[in-house]
Motif scaffolding. Structure first.
Motif, PDB file in Angstrom:
ATOM      1  N   SER A   1      -3.797  -5.471  -6.905  1.00  0.00           N
ATOM      2  CA  SER A   1      -4.477  -4.627  -8.874  1.00  0.00           C
ATOM      3  C   SER A   1      -3.202  -5.518  -9.125  1.00  0.00           C
ATOM      4  O   SER A   1      -3.457  -5.668 -10.222  1.00  0.00           O
ATOM      5  CB  SER A   1      -4.209  -3.739  -8.215  1.00  0.00           C
ATOM      6  OG  SER A   1      -6.095  -3.028  -7.679  1.00  0.00           O
ATOM      7  N   LEU A   2      -2.069  -5.191  -8.446  1.00  0.00           N
ATOM      8  CA  LEU A   2      -1.018  -6.039  -9.669  1.00  0.00           C
ATOM      9  C   LEU A   2      -0.704  -7.228  -9.617  1.00  0.00           C
ATOM     10  O   LEU A   2       0.427  -7.722  -9.746  1.00  0.00           O
ATOM     11  CB  LEU A   2       0.198  -4.885  -9.070  1.00  0.00           C
ATOM     12  CG  LEU A   2       0.120  -3.530  -9.537  1.00  0.00           C
ATOM     13  CD1 LEU A   2       1.528  -2.504  -8.777  1.00  0.00           C
ATOM     14  CD2 LEU A   2      -0.853  -2.942 -10.563  1.00  0.00           C
ATOM     15  N   GLY A   3      -1.288  -8.175  -8.517  1.00  0.00           N
ATOM     16  CA  GLY A   3      -0.852  -9.597  -8.116  1.00  0.00           C
ATOM     17  C   GLY A   3       0.913  -9.943  -7.821  1.00  0.00           C
ATOM     18  O   GLY A   3       1.448 -10.391  -8.038  1.00  0.00           O
ATOM     19  N   ILE A   4       0.796  -8.360  -6.735  1.00  0.00           N
ATOM     20  CA  ILE A   4       2.044  -8.740  -6.015  1.00  0.00           C
ATOM     21  C   ILE A   4       1.885  -8.931  -4.451  1.00  0.00           C
ATOM     22  O   ILE A   4       0.931  -8.835  -3.877  1.00  0.00           O
ATOM     23  CB  ILE A   4       2.912  -7.437  -5.708  1.00  0.00           C
ATOM     24  CG1 ILE A   4       3.054  -6.408  -7.228  1.00  0.00           C
ATOM     25  CG2 ILE A   4       4.337  -6.956  -5.334  1.00  0.00           C
ATOM     26  CD1 ILE A   4       3.333  -5.038  -7.540  1.00  0.00           C
ATOM     27  N   LYS A   5       3.075 -10.258  -4.116  1.00  0.00           N
ATOM     28  CA  LYS A   5       2.754 -11.005  -2.641  1.00  0.00           C
ATOM     29  C   LYS A   5       3.442 -10.221  -1.963  1.00  0.00           C
ATOM     30  O   LYS A   5       4.881 -10.202  -2.374  1.00  0.00           O
ATOM     31  CB  LYS A   5       3.358 -12.457  -3.085  1.00  0.00           C
ATOM     32  CG  LYS A   5       1.990 -13.258  -4.130  1.00  0.00           C
ATOM     33  CD  LYS A   5       0.561 -13.417  -3.000  1.00  0.00           C
ATOM     34  CE  LYS A   5       0.156 -14.497  -4.095  1.00  0.00           C
ATOM     35  NZ  LYS A   5      -1.374 -14.644  -3.647  1.00  0.00           N
ATOM     36  N   SER A   6       3.139  -9.440  -0.278  1.00  0.00           N
ATOM     37  CA  SER A   6       4.172  -9.295   0.162  1.00  0.00           C
ATOM     38  C   SER A   6       4.022  -9.263   1.607  1.00  0.00           C
ATOM     39  O   SER A   6       2.601  -8.988   1.830  1.00  0.00           O
ATOM     40  CB  SER A   6       4.403  -7.503   0.059  1.00  0.00           C
ATOM     41  OG  SER A   6       5.016  -6.824   0.558  1.00  0.00           O
ATOM     42  N   LYS A   7       4.606  -8.997   2.029  1.00  0.00           N
ATOM     43  CA  LYS A   7       4.481  -9.211   3.758  1.00  0.00           C
ATOM     44  C   LYS A   7       5.262  -8.404   4.450  1.00  0.00           C
ATOM     45  O   LYS A   7       5.664  -8.519   5.725  1.00  0.00           O
ATOM     46  CB  LYS A   7       5.394 -11.011   4.317  1.00  0.00           C
ATOM     47  CG  LYS A   7       4.770 -12.084   3.665  1.00  0.00           C
ATOM     48  CD  LYS A   7       5.148 -12.785   4.392  1.00  0.00           C
ATOM     49  CE  LYS A   7       4.627 -14.241   3.971  1.00  0.00           C
ATOM     50  NZ  LYS A   7       5.379 -15.811   4.243  1.00  0.00           N
ATOM     51  N   GLU A   8       5.885  -6.970   3.854  1.00  0.00           N
ATOM     52  CA  GLU A   8       6.105  -5.601   4.610  1.00  0.00           C
ATOM     53  C   GLU A   8       5.466  -5.020   5.537  1.00  0.00           C
ATOM     54  O   GLU A   8       5.989  -4.618   5.856  1.00  0.00           O
ATOM     55  CB  GLU A   8       6.775  -5.169   3.492  1.00  0.00           C
ATOM     56  CG  GLU A   8       5.830  -4.412   2.274  1.00  0.00           C
ATOM     57  CD  GLU A   8       6.410  -3.957   0.982  1.00  0.00           C
ATOM     58  OE1 GLU A   8       7.409  -4.136   0.718  1.00  0.00           O
ATOM     59  OE2 GLU A   8       5.104  -2.786   0.773  1.00  0.00           O
ATOM     60  N   GLU A   9       4.471  -5.124   5.181  1.00  0.00           N
ATOM     61  CA  GLU A   9       3.516  -4.740   6.289  1.00  0.00           C
ATOM     62  C   GLU A   9       3.094  -5.657   7.294  1.00  0.00           C
ATOM     63  O   GLU A   9       2.887  -4.650   8.837  1.00  0.00           O
ATOM     64  CB  GLU A   9       1.751  -4.565   5.841  1.00  0.00           C
ATOM     65  CG  GLU A   9       2.731  -3.369   4.461  1.00  0.00           C
ATOM     66  CD  GLU A   9       1.121  -2.348   4.048  1.00  0.00           C
ATOM     67  OE1 GLU A   9      -0.344  -2.941   4.289  1.00  0.00           O
ATOM     68  OE2 GLU A   9       0.986  -1.765   2.785  1.00  0.00           O
ATOM     69  N   GLU A  10       3.634  -6.698   7.858  1.00  0.00           N
ATOM     70  CA  GLU A  10       2.924  -7.352   8.982  1.00  0.00           C
ATOM     71  C   GLU A  10       3.575  -7.095  10.222  1.00  0.00           C
ATOM     72  O   GLU A  10       2.611  -7.335  10.827  1.00  0.00           O
ATOM     73  CB  GLU A  10       3.605  -9.302   8.358  1.00  0.00           C
ATOM     74  CG  GLU A  10       2.389 -10.098   7.373  1.00  0.00           C
ATOM     75  CD  GLU A  10       3.065 -10.708   7.313  1.00  0.00           C
ATOM     76  OE1 GLU A  10       3.937 -11.695   7.766  1.00  0.00           O
ATOM     77  OE2 GLU A  10       2.231 -11.879   6.620  1.00  0.00           O
ATOM     78  N   PRO A  11       5.106  -6.913  10.299  1.00  0.00           N
ATOM     79  CA  PRO A  11       4.866  -6.135  11.664  1.00  0.00           C
ATOM     80  C   PRO A  11       4.430  -4.977  11.630  1.00  0.00           C
ATOM     81  O   PRO A  11       4.657  -4.589  13.234  1.00  0.00           O
ATOM     82  CB  PRO A  11       6.629  -5.680  11.778  1.00  0.00           C
ATOM     83  CG  PRO A  11       7.038  -6.343  10.513  1.00  0.00           C
ATOM     84  CD  PRO A  11       5.964  -6.188   9.363  1.00  0.00           C
ATOM     85  N   PHE A  12       3.839  -4.065  11.451  1.00  0.00           N
ATOM     86  CA  PHE A  12       3.090  -3.194  11.542  1.00  0.00           C
ATOM     87  C   PHE A  12       2.050  -3.251  11.755  1.00  0.00           C
ATOM     88  O   PHE A  12       0.895  -1.784  11.618  1.00  0.00           O
ATOM     89  CB  PHE A  12       3.535  -1.622  10.901  1.00  0.00           C
ATOM     90  CG  PHE A  12       5.643  -1.548  10.511  1.00  0.00           C
ATOM     91  CD1 PHE A  12       6.034  -1.528  11.847  1.00  0.00           C
ATOM     92  CD2 PHE A  12       5.982  -2.158   8.709  1.00  0.00           C
ATOM     93  CE1 PHE A  12       7.498  -1.406  11.715  1.00  0.00           C
ATOM     94  CE2 PHE A  12       7.551  -2.727   9.008  1.00  0.00           C
ATOM     95  CZ  PHE A  12       7.876  -1.846   9.954  1.00  0.00           C
ATOM     96  N   ILE A  13       1.128  -4.265  11.418  1.00  0.00           N
ATOM     97  CA  ILE A  13      -0.561  -4.128  11.177  1.00  0.00           C
ATOM     98  C   ILE A  13      -1.336  -3.946  12.916  1.00  0.00           C
ATOM     99  O   ILE A  13      -0.735  -4.091  14.120  1.00  0.00           O
ATOM    100  CB  ILE A  13      -1.007  -6.032  10.825  1.00  0.00           C
ATOM    101  CG1 ILE A  13       0.282  -6.246  10.583  1.00  0.00           C
ATOM    102  CG2 ILE A  13      -2.354  -5.894  11.613  1.00  0.00           C
ATOM    103  CD1 ILE A  13      -0.967  -7.716   9.704  1.00  0.00           C
ATOM    104  N   PHE A  14      -2.097  -2.921  12.168  1.00  0.00           N
ATOM    105  CA  PHE A  14      -2.572  -2.089  13.990  1.00  0.00           C
ATOM    106  C   PHE A  14      -4.245  -3.507  13.369  1.00  0.00           C
ATOM    107  O   PHE A  14      -5.081  -3.049  13.654  1.00  0.00           O
ATOM    108  CB  PHE A  14      -2.650  -0.935  12.675  1.00  0.00           C
ATOM    109  CG  PHE A  14      -3.785   0.323  13.656  1.00  0.00           C
ATOM    110  CD1 PHE A  14      -4.110  -0.112  15.520  1.00  0.00           C
ATOM    111  CD2 PHE A  14      -5.514   0.915  13.164  1.00  0.00           C
ATOM    112  CE1 PHE A  14      -4.793   0.351  16.260  1.00  0.00           C
ATOM    113  CE2 PHE A  14      -5.305   2.039  14.188  1.00  0.00           C
ATOM    114  CZ  PHE A  14      -4.944   1.648  15.794  1.00  0.00           C
TER     115      PHE A  14
END
Length: 267
Positions: A254-267
Motif C-alpha cells: 500500500s505504501l510502496g515500500i520495498k522490503s526483504k525483512e520477512e524472507e528468512p521466516f516465510i511459511f
C-alpha cells in the motif's frame, strides 16, 4: 498451560493472522493528517466482518472498539475517538480477529505524513527489535532468550523497554500461555518446542521504560510523555523452523515500500 498446535491448526491461525495483516494494509492507505481514529476503527470492523472474521478486541474485557489505536506517547490500548491525526504523529494500530475458531493478533506503528528524525529512528529500532525477538525463537531456546536479546539491543540504542505489557501465546484464545516479556535473562522461562504459536510484540519508548495507566481503564502512556512504538507479529515453530504467520507486506504494498525483512521466516 501451553497449547501445542498441529499443522492444520497452524494453517488456521495463519488465515486469521493474514486477515488482520490485509486489514492493516487497507488502513495504511487511510492514515493521513486530519483523519480521525474512530473512522479507521469503523473501516477495520467492516473489513473484518466482510471477510468472515469477528473483531477479537471488541468487547474483550469490555474494550469498546475493534482497534487499539495509540498515538505518540500512548504505548498501547488507546481508544479510537474523533480527535484528528496530525502531520508528524505516529499511530500504533493493534488488532485481533477470530476466524474459523482461531485468533490472529497483529500490530504496526504508522507514520502520519512526515515525521522527525528521532521518531523515525525509534520506529526503525523497534521494528528491528521485533525481528531480533523472532530470530531468538528457535527450538531449544527459552522464553527468557527472546526478551534478553530484545532488551540488550534496545537499551544499547538508548531506549526504554516496557515491562508491564508483554507478548503471549496465540490460538483458540487470543491470550494464551506463555507470557513473553520483552526483557529478561537467557535460559529462564519455558523452553521453546515444536508446535508453539507466539505473538512477539516489543513496546519501546523513546525515553524511560516507565508507563502510566489511565483512569479510562485502558490507555497506557509513557511516564515522561515521550513517544512510544509497538510492532507485533505472529510466529510458529514448525519443522524445526521459526516461521511468520502474519505479514507486513500488505502494508508495504500500500505504501510502496520495498522490503526483504520477512524472507528468512516465510511459511
Amino acid at each position: 498451560m501451553i497449547t501445542i498446535k498441529n499443522l492444520e491448526e497452524l494453517f488456521l491461525i495463519k488465515e486469521s493472522s493474514q486477515l488482520v495483516s490485509k486489514m492493516l494494509g487497507m488502513l495504511a492507505l487511510e492514515i493521513s493528517p486530519g483523519r480521525d481514529t474512530l473512522y479507521l476503527d469503523k473501516l477495520a470492523e467492516e473489513f473484518l466482518r466482510d471477510n468472515g472474521g469477528i473483531p477479537a478486541f471488541l468487547g474483550l474485557y469490555d474494550f469498546p472498539n475493534t482497534l487499539c489505536v495509540s498515538t505518540n506517547e500512548q504505548v498501547v490500548h488507546g481508544i479510537p475517538n474523533h480527535k484528528p491525526l496530525y502531520e508528524g504523529d505516529i499511530v500504533s494500530i493493534d488488532c485481533g480477529v477470530l476466524l474459523n475458531g482461531y485468533y490472529g493478533d497483529v500490530a504496526y506503528t504508522f507514520k502520519v505524513g512526515e515525521i522527525d528524525a528521532p521518531t523515525k529512528k525509534l520506529l526503525e529500532v523497534t521494528k528491528r527489535s521485533l525481528y531480533i525477538g523472532i530470530s531468538s525463537c528457535n527450538i531449544g531456546n527459552y522464553i527468557g532468550d527472546i526478551g534478553h536479546n530484545i532488551q540488550n539491543y534496545v537499551e544499547e540504542k538508548g531506549y526504554g523497554v516496557v515491562r508491564e505489557l508483554v507478548g503471549h501465546g496465540l490460538g483458540k484464545k487470543i491470550h494464551e500461555d506463555p507470557l513473553i516479556p520483552n526483557y529478561g535473562r537467557k535460559g529462564l522461562g519455558e523452553e521453546l518446542v515444536e508446535g508453539m504459536v507466539l505473538a512477539i510484540e516489543p513496546m519501546i519508548n523513546q525515553g524511560t521504560h516507565r508507563v502510566k495507566f489511565h483512569k479510562d481503564g485502558w490507555t497506557v502512556t509513557t511516564l515522561d510523555k515521550q513517544v512510544s512504538a509497538h510492532f507485533e507479529h505472529n510466529i510458529a515453530l514448525i519443522n524445526e523452523r521459526t516461521v511468520l504467520l502474519s505479514t507486513y507486506n500488505y502494508i508495504y504494498d500500500s505504501l510502496g515500500i520495498k522490503s526483504k525483512e520477512e524472507e528468512p521466516f516465510i511459511f
